[in-house]
Design a protein around this motif. Structure first.
Motif, PDB file in Angstrom:
ATOM      1  N   LEU A 184       0.717  -1.099  -0.050  1.00 53.50           N
ATOM      2  CA  LEU A 184       0.069  -0.067   0.110  1.00 53.50           C
ATOM      3  C   LEU A 184       0.814   1.280  -0.090  1.00 53.50           C
ATOM      4  O   LEU A 184       0.441   2.329  -0.420  1.00 53.50           O
ATOM      5  CB  LEU A 184      -0.952  -0.103   1.258  1.00 53.50           C
ATOM      6  CG  LEU A 184      -1.930  -1.207   1.461  1.00 53.50           C
ATOM      7  CD1 LEU A 184      -2.902  -0.983   2.517  1.00 53.50           C
ATOM      8  CD2 LEU A 184      -2.578  -1.181  -0.070  1.00 53.50           C
ATOM      9  N   TYR A 192      -7.634   0.821  -2.913  1.00 55.45           N
ATOM     10  CA  TYR A 192      -8.403   0.156  -2.105  1.00 55.45           C
ATOM     11  C   TYR A 192      -7.573  -1.554  -1.836  1.00 55.45           C
ATOM     12  O   TYR A 192      -6.970  -1.846  -2.763  1.00 55.45           O
ATOM     13  CB  TYR A 192      -9.819  -0.124  -2.507  1.00 55.45           C
ATOM     14  CG  TYR A 192     -10.571   0.954  -2.534  1.00 55.45           C
ATOM     15  CD1 TYR A 192     -11.736   0.994  -1.308  1.00 55.45           C
ATOM     16  CD2 TYR A 192     -10.705   1.624  -3.576  1.00 55.45           C
ATOM     17  CE1 TYR A 192     -12.568   2.146  -1.393  1.00 55.45           C
ATOM     18  CE2 TYR A 192     -11.756   2.769  -3.495  1.00 55.45           C
ATOM     19  CZ  TYR A 192     -12.450   3.122  -2.509  1.00 55.45           C
ATOM     20  OH  TYR A 192     -13.659   4.179  -2.142  1.00 55.45           O
ATOM     21  N   LEU A 237      -5.753   2.835   7.312  1.00 52.81           N
ATOM     22  CA  LEU A 237      -6.816   2.783   6.369  1.00 52.81           C
ATOM     23  C   LEU A 237      -8.116   3.097   6.778  1.00 52.81           C
ATOM     24  O   LEU A 237      -8.457   3.112   7.742  1.00 52.81           O
ATOM     25  CB  LEU A 237      -6.693   1.368   5.619  1.00 52.81           C
ATOM     26  CG  LEU A 237      -5.311   0.710   5.256  1.00 52.81           C
ATOM     27  CD1 LEU A 237      -5.564  -0.601   4.655  1.00 52.81           C
ATOM     28  CD2 LEU A 237      -4.786   1.575   4.024  1.00 52.81           C
ATOM     29  N   VAL A 274      -7.214   3.540   0.700  1.00 50.67           N
ATOM     30  CA  VAL A 274      -6.003   4.049   1.069  1.00 50.67           C
ATOM     31  C   VAL A 274      -6.031   5.674   1.147  1.00 50.67           C
ATOM     32  O   VAL A 274      -6.720   6.308   0.226  1.00 50.67           O
ATOM     33  CB  VAL A 274      -4.951   3.915  -0.010  1.00 50.67           C
ATOM     34  CG1 VAL A 274      -3.699   4.341   0.262  1.00 50.67           C
ATOM     35  CG2 VAL A 274      -4.926   2.473  -0.041  1.00 50.67           C
TER      36      VAL A 274
END
Length: 281
Positions: A184, A192, A237, A274
């Motif tokens: 991420l 996502y 998140l 994110v």
């Protein structure tokens, strides 16, 4: 069963494929009603179901969650996907779902199971918008810097990362939170993560004993994690409603399997956004 993929029952196995022992990925394919499995996988799965150690429900409810999660991301403007631990191709692959909604959607699959990689390459032949990488998902930099990843995914635009029914094979010693953070960290805001994960939260003591016996019998190393542990993995998140729930409870629709007790699915599901720009290129 996808008519475009020939059944393994009519094909000689690759010399690199061991068909003397059951394989978790091929057993999962069998439980889904797929055609990429061998007699040893079917026999083992049937014995496990007869003993009450395995049920088709978790696999099918999980596949239904995958479909809903991809559709949700497409609706949010995500048109490129990184599917980690994608498994053996069967009906309802990510590229089929995404490209039905947007023919220009791009998908990169990743799996370390040779038969999954071989059949995905067969399935994807001629599809310039999708590819598979043969690698362990823990090799983050190798995967993100692979030529197919760089060709198909633009990390300056939202990416949907899928870790569906795979992270329970990652032990705590391998730093699961660090692995998620490494992926991420390359995404920008708007990306996502969809994750589904085996849990024993709803197990009775007898069910725990059966599950433990099944893992010992078939040599499967699985880490069951709680709702609290999975919520902790999503730290930083923005968890999408309805949060960390059993797969049948995540934004259900009319196409999912009917489940009287969601805990029978044995798998939690969560989708998170994110919220900040990472180190995208």
């Amino acid at each position: 069963m996808d008519p475009r993929i020939p059944s393994l029952s009519g094909e000689p196995p690759s010399p690199t494929v061991d068909i003397s022992m059951p394989n978790a990925a091929r057993m999962y394919d069998y439980l889904l009603g797929g055609c990429h499995n061998f007699a040893i996988d079917r026999e083992t799965a049937e014995k496990a179901m007869a003993a009450g150690r395995v049920s088709p429900l978790p696999a099918r409810a999980n596949r239904s969650f995958l479909r809903r999660a991809v559709r949700f991301m497409v609706e949010q403007g995500v048109h490129q996907f990184l599917d980690l631990g994608s498994g053996i191709p069967t009906v309802g692959n990510v590229h089929e779902i995404a490209q039905y909604a947007n023919p220009e959607a791009h998908v990169v699959y990743v799996d370390n199971e040779p038969i999954a990689v071989a059949h995905a390459r067969q399935l994807l032949a001629g599809n310039e918008s999708a590819a598979i990488i043969g690698s362990d998902l823990r090799a983050v930099e190798t995967i993100l810097d692979d030529p197919d990843t760089r060709r198909l995914l633009d990390f300056d635009k939202p990416v949907g990362v899928l870790m569906v029914a795979v992270f329970h094979f990652i032990p705590d010693l391998d730093d699961p939170a660090g692995i998620i953070g490494s992926y991420l960290g390359r995404l920008r805001a708007g990306g996502y993560l969809a994750l589904s994960h085996y849990t024993e939260d709803g197990y009775t003591p007898d069910k725990r004993k059966l599950a433990s016996a099944g893992r010992a019998a078939y040599g499967t190393q699985v880490v069951g994690r709680s709702r609290a542990e999975l919520t902790a993995l999503m730290r930083g998140l923005e968890i999408v409603s309805p949060g960390v729930v059993y797969t049948p409870e995540w934004r259900p629709d009319d196409e999912q399997p009917i489940v009287e007790n969601p805990a029978d699915s044995e798998i939690y599901a969560v989708v998170a956004r994110v919220p900040v720009v990472g180190g995208g290129r």
